[in-house]
Write an enzyme that holds these catalytic residues in place. Sequence first.
Site, PDB file in Angstrom:
ATOM      1  N   GLY A 164      -1.207 -44.746 -36.376  1.00 38.72           N
ATOM      2  CA  GLY A 164      -1.631 -46.151 -36.389  1.00 38.72           C
ATOM      3  C   GLY A 164      -1.342 -46.806 -35.060  1.00 38.72           C
ATOM      4  O   GLY A 164      -1.133 -46.122 -34.060  1.00 38.72           O
ATOM      5  N   ASN A 165      -1.345 -48.113 -35.038  1.00 36.17           N
ATOM      6  CA  ASN A 165      -0.949 -48.835 -33.821  1.00 36.17           C
ATOM      7  C   ASN A 165      -0.303 -50.157 -34.214  1.00 36.17           C
ATOM      8  O   ASN A 165      -0.220 -50.489 -35.394  1.00 36.17           O
ATOM      9  CB  ASN A 165      -2.145 -49.022 -32.892  1.00 36.17           C
ATOM     10  CG  ASN A 165      -3.269 -49.779 -33.569  1.00 36.17           C
ATOM     11  OD1 ASN A 165      -3.125 -50.949 -33.908  1.00 36.17           O
ATOM     12  ND2 ASN A 165      -4.394 -49.104 -33.788  1.00 36.17           N
TER      13      ASN A 165
END
Length: 400
Positions: free
Chosen positions: A209-210
């Site tokens: 993810g981020n």
Amino acid sequence: MSLQGKHIVLGISGSIAAYKSAMLTRLLIRKGAEVQIVITPAGKQFITPVTLSALSGKPVISEFFASGDGSWHSHVELGLWADMMVVAPATASTLGKMAHGIADNMLITTYLSMKAPVFVAPAMDLDMFRHVTTQRNLEILQRDGVQIIDPTEGELASHLEGKGRMEEPEKIVAILEECFATKKELAGKKILITAGPTYERIDPVRFIGNFSSGKMGFALAEECAQRGAEVLLITGPTAMSLSHSAIRRIDVESADEMHDAALKAFPEMDAAILSAAVADYRPVQRAERKIKRKEGEGLTLTLTPNPDIAAALGSIKREEQLLVGFALETDNEESNALGKMEKKQLDHIVVNSLRDEGAGFGHDTNKITILSRSGGKRAFELQTKKATAKDIIDTLFAST
Ligand code: CTP
């Protein structure tokens, strides 16, 4: 600007500043608004319902039940009736109850039933206002779409000097008027917004993810809805929530899901603003079972590219549709962004640089430059994401 015929619920909680609510009521009535006052039990210690009902021309609501005969005040009806709710003064306790849904009085149940935009004008001692708890509650409310009318600095009831004085009634009225005035300019427009991160599953418990929080995309969605647009918000996993009823929300997890939802919706849209931080790659294989740790061995994941949603929309975009992207860069900001605008066939690109303090992921603030296909360039100072959203929408729809 006028509040003629507008239905305003004025919530009053227990603070010395409640005396200013009398003036606020008077000003709202003078502007042509209908005002329904809902006061907390503590509020009545500071200003009497008799004064307030004389000024508003309506009985003041405070108790759940209207009289001893079992008839009750309907907060649900008030929620539907109102064009706007403003809580002024909003005490630390009322803000806390609003943030956490502690519905032990009519003001809070009315807030929880509210379909219209909600404003709060905090009033309290400077240390209470500064306290981490109050600030956290304000942050929660802001995330929930409540608009905070910042208190001003000056002498407080405690005779201390500092930030905590409720904003003056004239200023509050001007803020409410501005909200109604800006409401309709995007009426009839359908706008697609992507927001948040995407999660690309590795196995049932892990993902790539981020750090995107979704704050910028949510602020854009609220701003467009406030100006009368019909908004479709496609968002990756985020803790954010929305208040505006004109926003339809589709929750997705991965880039693939976001791509499919965006492509399906885009032909119906007048504009798309792509603020999501889409993962560029996903694991080729998604393990069905949790990957176990093997002592002394490394783990190699093979990744495959995700679809480029912006480019896909750019390739099917009609002449009259507006397509806007974001670029978060660490260096060569402008030339990288211009390259992306070209490659993805965008009309505008909003650039933020990770080199600017307070800009980008997670912050409540942002510092942007908007580059346009027509050659235009507008740079803005560091400001809240809400103010940034206003500037972006002003720029994109300048000619409409
Ligand atoms: N974008 C998208 N789909 C992707 C990747 C990006 O729709 N798979 C959109 C973003 O929402 C943003 C714009 O494209 O509006 C630019 O995103 P960015 O991540 O900066 O661009 P990339 O093309 O991924 O370039 P890079 O990560 O190499 O900088």
